[in-house]
Design a protein around this motif. Structure first.
Motif, short mmCIF file in Angstrom:
data_model
loop_
_atom_site.label_atom_id
_atom_site.label_comp_id
_atom_site.label_asym_id
_atom_site.label_seq_id
_atom_site.Cartn_x
_atom_site.Cartn_y
_atom_site.Cartn_z
N THR A 85 4.72 -10.24 -0.57
CA THR A 85 4.51 -9.00 -0.02
C THR A 85 5.17 -8.07 -0.98
O THR A 85 4.26 -6.96 -1.19
CB THR A 85 5.66 -8.94 1.40
N LYS A 89 2.43 -4.93 -2.24
CA LYS A 89 2.96 -3.59 -1.96
C LYS A 89 2.76 -2.96 -3.63
O LYS A 89 2.22 -1.76 -3.76
CB LYS A 89 4.17 -3.47 -1.50
N ILE A 115 3.08 -6.18 4.76
CA ILE A 115 2.46 -5.02 4.15
C ILE A 115 2.63 -3.70 5.05
O ILE A 115 2.98 -2.50 4.52
CB ILE A 115 1.04 -5.13 3.63
N THR A 116 2.59 -3.56 6.18
CA THR A 116 2.74 -2.58 7.22
C THR A 116 3.60 -2.50 8.16
O THR A 116 3.73 -1.37 8.63
CB THR A 116 1.26 -2.65 8.17
#
Ligand SMILES: [Fe+2]
Length: 388
Positions: A85, A89, A115-116
């Motif tokens: 991750t 990012k 990621i979100t």
């Protein structure tokens, strides 16, 4: 099923593209999702087999910017998901391409979610805990087993206590499944055997359990038939594309079927058997325990088990119901033996002292609640002792 029975079947938001050579459609599929900067999440096995490079060449050929994380390990873990991750990012990834077996695909779904979403993936174990929609995932299976490309589960290891856990929910469905049988041609025989038994476990446990409804049942029964027809050939002659096609179709159908039903005792047991220092590979845990779980269950659902036996090619028409149902267990046992699945959990590391903690953990699984026969922790210990 009586006409007053009501049921639920979960619609699948995943677009499935299935066929030999369909991998070539990857750039087009990403573009149709509006994605321009994917991260490829995969493992060293895929790197060594040349599959990672094949995908990278496709992305580069289409002029796409991408980065690769190829350090996924068996059953991955919270550390792997965190590292991937961070890479995603840092790169500004707007999508994830997952390539590999269950571990790589489950990791790719977790990375897309992280990621979100804030925190770590451990904040989202259980069902429907995610707050934000993940970035789109394109899942490319290279084994015919977990069905992860069409399921809403991501299974991984909690690195703190070495326990296998899962995050699930509709937001975890991949956007696209690219199911290309040619991508499974080089899977070695032992991995083909173990993952194939996992697919069989999904289909059988889904078909016989209390939550099964006619739509999942139709998919699961067809998957059982396909596995009976093709698993031996896929293991013994891996270059047979018809066998690879049949197996990938079976694992995909079983994956769709089980989203709405959950599974049964073999899958309840496989989570702790894959945990701690044991780390028994999922497909082997399923392959060894499934016939024993079927023997334990069969009297609770004669008709369903008779259909399983028939789908596996057994002649059952002239047999009494109990005997006909038992033929399904014998057929699964024979299939496992033919493809080299170890016969005992003791052969893959289980010891008497593991039985208590494995059973205590397994009984907490949601898969126990839908198993066709009610099971106590003592029943689970008996099954484990029989398998030892
Ligand atoms: Fe499984």
């Amino acid at each position: 099923m009586s006409t007053d029975a009501s049921f639920r079947f979960l619609p699948l938001p995943t677009e499935i593209h299935f066929g030999c050579g369909i991998l070539g459609a990857l750039p087009e599929r990403l573009q149709s999702l509006g994605c321009r900067r994917p991260i490829l999440v995969t493992d060293q096995g895929m790197r060594a087999a040349g599959a990672a490079e094949k995908v990278e060449r496709l992305l580069a050929g289409a002029g796409m910017s991408f980065t690769t994380y190829d350090e996924v390990t068996a059953d991955s873990g919270t550390g792997v998901i965190g590292d991937a991750t961070a890479r995603a990012k840092e790169f500004g990834a707007d999508s994830v391409v997952g390539l590999g077996g269950g571990s790589s695909l489950d990791s790719s779904k977790a990375v897309a979610a992280m990621i979100t979403n804030p925190g770590t993936i451990l904040d989202y174990t259980g069902i429907d805990k995610l707050r934000q929609k993940p970035v789109p995932v394109v899942a490319i299976p290279t084994a015919s087993g977990t069905g992860s490309e069409v399921t809403y589960w991501s299974v991984f290891l909690d690195d703190r206590n070495k326990l296998k856990v899962a995050a699930g929910g509709v937001l975890l469905f991949p956007a696209v499944a690219l199911c290309d049988p040619e991508m499974t041609l080089t899977l070695p025989p032992a991995a083909t055997a173990a993952t194939g038994m996992d697919a069989l476990g999904h289909a059988v446990e889904c078909y016989v359990n209390d939550a099964c409804q006619p739509i999942s049942a139709a998919l699961a029964l067809k998957a059982i038939e396909l596995i009976g027809l093709h698993l031996r050939s896929a293991v013994l002659n891996g270059r047979r594309i018809d066998a690879r096609y049949g197996m990938l179709l079976a694992s995909t159908m079983a994956g769709i079927a089980m989203n709405s039903t959950r599974l049964g005792l073999a899958h309840a047991l496989a989570m702790p058997l894959g945990s701690y220092e044991l780390r028994i590979p999922h497909g082997l845990a399923i392959g060894i325990t499934l016939p024993l779980v079927m023997k334990f269950n069969h009297a609770a659902r004669f008709q369903r088990y008779i259909e399983v036996a028939r789908a596996l090619g057994e002649s059952v028409d002239r047999l009494p119901a109990a005997e006909a149902a038992m033929r399904s267990c014998v057929a699964v046992e024979r299939l496992g033996r033919d493809i080299g699945i170890p016969e005992r959990l003791g052969d893959v590391g289980l010891r008497e002292e593991h039985i208590e903690p494995v059973a205590a953990e397994a009984i907490k699984s949601g898969n126990v609640a839908v198993n066709p026969r009610r099971a106590t922790v003592e029943d689970l210990k008996t099954i484990l002792r029989e398998a030892l």
